[in-house]
Design an enzyme around this catalytic site. Structure first.
Site, PDB file in Angstrom:
ATOM      1  N   LYS A   1      75.896  23.846  22.014  1.00  0.00           N
ATOM      2  CA  LYS A   1      74.830  22.999  21.445  1.00  0.00           C
ATOM      3  C   LYS A   1      73.738  23.882  20.848  1.00  0.00           C
ATOM      4  O   LYS A   1      73.663  25.083  21.161  1.00  0.00           O
ATOM      5  CB  LYS A   1      74.255  22.112  22.551  1.00  0.00           C
ATOM      6  CG  LYS A   1      73.674  22.898  23.711  1.00  0.00           C
ATOM      7  CD  LYS A   1      73.512  22.042  24.956  1.00  0.00           C
ATOM      8  CE  LYS A   1      72.862  22.866  26.060  1.00  0.00           C
ATOM      9  NZ  LYS A   1      72.943  22.200  27.357  1.00  0.00           N
TER      10      LYS A   1
ATOM     11  N   TYR B   1      45.418  39.841  12.315  1.00  0.00           N
ATOM     12  CA  TYR B   1      44.467  38.741  12.506  1.00  0.00           C
ATOM     13  C   TYR B   1      43.590  38.971  13.724  1.00  0.00           C
ATOM     14  O   TYR B   1      44.073  39.395  14.780  1.00  0.00           O
ATOM     15  CB  TYR B   1      45.228  37.432  12.723  1.00  0.00           C
ATOM     16  CG  TYR B   1      45.706  36.768  11.448  1.00  0.00           C
ATOM     17  CD1 TYR B   1      44.803  36.396  10.457  1.00  0.00           C
ATOM     18  CD2 TYR B   1      47.048  36.487  11.269  1.00  0.00           C
ATOM     19  CE1 TYR B   1      45.257  35.760   9.298  1.00  0.00           C
ATOM     20  CE2 TYR B   1      47.502  35.856  10.120  1.00  0.00           C
ATOM     21  CZ  TYR B   1      46.604  35.499   9.142  1.00  0.00           C
ATOM     22  OH  TYR B   1      47.047  34.875   8.006  1.00  0.00           O
TER      23      TYR B   1
HETATM   24  C1  LIG Z   1      73.493  23.032  28.280  1.00  0.00           C
HETATM   25  C2  LIG Z   1      74.497  22.504  29.229  1.00  0.00           C
HETATM   26  C3  LIG Z   1      75.386  23.365  29.886  1.00  0.00           C
HETATM   27  C4  LIG Z   1      75.275  24.870  29.820  1.00  0.00           C
HETATM   28  O1  LIG Z   1      74.222  25.273  30.663  1.00  0.00           O
HETATM   29  P1  LIG Z   1      73.833  26.825  30.867  1.00  0.00           P
HETATM   30  O2  LIG Z   1      72.765  26.749  31.910  1.00  0.00           O
HETATM   31  O3  LIG Z   1      73.338  27.302  29.565  1.00  0.00           O
HETATM   32  O4  LIG Z   1      75.049  27.522  31.310  1.00  0.00           O
HETATM   33  C5  LIG Z   1      76.380  22.799  30.668  1.00  0.00           C
HETATM   34  N1  LIG Z   1      76.462  21.456  30.816  1.00  0.00           N
HETATM   35  C6  LIG Z   1      75.600  20.592  30.228  1.00  0.00           C
HETATM   36  C7  LIG Z   1      75.743  19.137  30.455  1.00  0.00           C
HETATM   37  C8  LIG Z   1      74.587  21.084  29.437  1.00  0.00           C
HETATM   38  O5  LIG Z   1      73.715  20.244  28.869  1.00  0.00           O
END
Ligand SMILES: *Cc1c(COP(=O)(O)O)cnc(C)c1O
Length: 343
Positions: free
Chosen positions: A36, A246
């Site tokens: 994602k 800045y």
């Molecule tokens: C983002 C996510 C993961 C991965 O989590 P990490 O802590 O980055 O390993 C796994 N399962 C779900 C449902 C997530 O939203």
């Protein structure tokens, strides 16, 4: 297209080695991958083919809008959408493409079945109180009508040792007995280190694939994957007593040679790195001088005389250390990195 003055230097071997290490740590379960947010900012079009080559077959995105990019580099049946079908249009899109929706509520289950249904995943809430059907709802007929591939839940604090981990695991085990499914999944990156009882059939690492270290005992098995790099736009000599950037937060105490790079907070290199961040080039450490601005940052080249205009320098961005230094989470450090980076 002119070439970018920023790049994310991604180490393909480290990414693949991390997936293999997490797959090994997952025991009899297979490791999938959370991709994602454009693979946590690293770019799905680069990341997914490398993970497939390493052996990964299960990918998770959050939004339906993330699907088309992943489908350029993966088969639809490998991909699940965590937010589930929010509308009939989402459900129709899932049916058309063959991408799995993750069903999070009775309403989403009904919507999916009304659209014609088919293979899906089911998220069960075991303590996050965010997304997923509740344990009380597991007996609802509309859930029994689903064709569930992965029955999943998500850990609240896998990077900590807390009784909530075991409580969630027991609730997930209970859900596994309540509904037919092909595979079960609980562990994110940190959860993989909690042991066999947390593995089920499929694990879902994200941050650890990309060089994050959720638990100290995983540090030795994981490698840094990505290094932000910037080109020097201009070199200048600054006299003692002059200030840099800045609000004049930095004053040169001696004559200095400094370099300006095309990196700023609009790229996710936030103002917390002002007078604090460090870069490296040719074995030299180059401290950030003064405020990080929107598109520009100044570094000290006084001790790196051979580094000049057009040279690339590398941010110190090993995630556990950068997180401790900045106060940002390892997740934020990656997902902040903006679209002006060449990937
Ligand atoms: C983002 C996510 C993961 C991965 O989590 P990490 O802590 O980055 O390993 C796994 N399962 C779900 C449902 C997530 O939203």
């Amino acid at each position: 297209m002119p070439s970018p003055a920023l790049r994310l230097n991604l180490d393909p071997d480290a990414l693949q080695a991390n997936w293999r290490a997490l797959d090994r740590m997952s025991g009899n379960a297979r490791a999938g991958a959370a991709v994602k947010a454009d693979a946590y900012g690293l770019g799905v079009k680069g990341v997914v083919p490398l993970l497939r080559e390493a052996g990964c077959r299960d990918f998770f995105v959050a939004h339906w809008s993330e699907v088309p990019d992943v489908l350029e580099v993966a088969e639809p049946q490998m991909l699940a959408v965590l937010h589930g079908p929010l509308s009939d249009a989402d459900a129709a899109f899932a049916r058309e493409t063959g991408v799995k929706p993750v069903i999070n509520s009775l309403e989403q289950a009904r919507r999916w079945l009304d659209a014609g249904g088919g293979r899906c995943d089911l998220m069960v809430d075991t303590g996050m109180n965010r997304l997923g059907v509740t344990l009380d709802q597991l007996g609802e007929p509309v859930l029994a009508a689903l064709d569930i591939d992965v029955l999943l839940s998500h850990l609240v604090s896998s990077e900590e040792d807390t009784p909530l981990n075991e409580l969630q695991r027991q609730r997930w085990e209970h859900a596994r007995t309540a509904l037919p499914h092909r595979r079960a999944s609980l562990a994110n990156s940190g959860g993989i280190a909690l042991g066999t009882a947390y593995h089920g059939d499929l694990t879902r690492p994200g941050i650890a694939l990309y060089g994050g270290v959720p638990r100290p005992e995983m540090a030795a098995s994981l490698r840094q994957v990505v290094q932000p790099q910037a080109a020097i736009l201009q070199v200048r000599e600054v006299a003692a007593g002059e200030t840099i950037g800045y609000n004049a937060t930095y004053t040169a105490t001696t004559a200095m040679r400094v370099g300006t790079i095309a990196l700023g907070y609009a790229d996710g290199y936030l103002r917390c790195w002002s007078d604090q961040g460090e870069f490296t080039a040719g074995g030299h450490t180059l401290p950030v001088l003064g405020r990080v601005s929107m598109d520009l940052t100044v570094v000290d080249l006084s001790h790196a005389p051979e580094i000049g205009e057009g040279d690339w320098i590398t941010a110190q961005y090993a995630l556990p250390e950068a997180s401790a230094a900045s106060g940002l989470s390892q997740y934020e450090l990656l997902t902040l990195l903006g679209h002006r980076f060449g990937r």
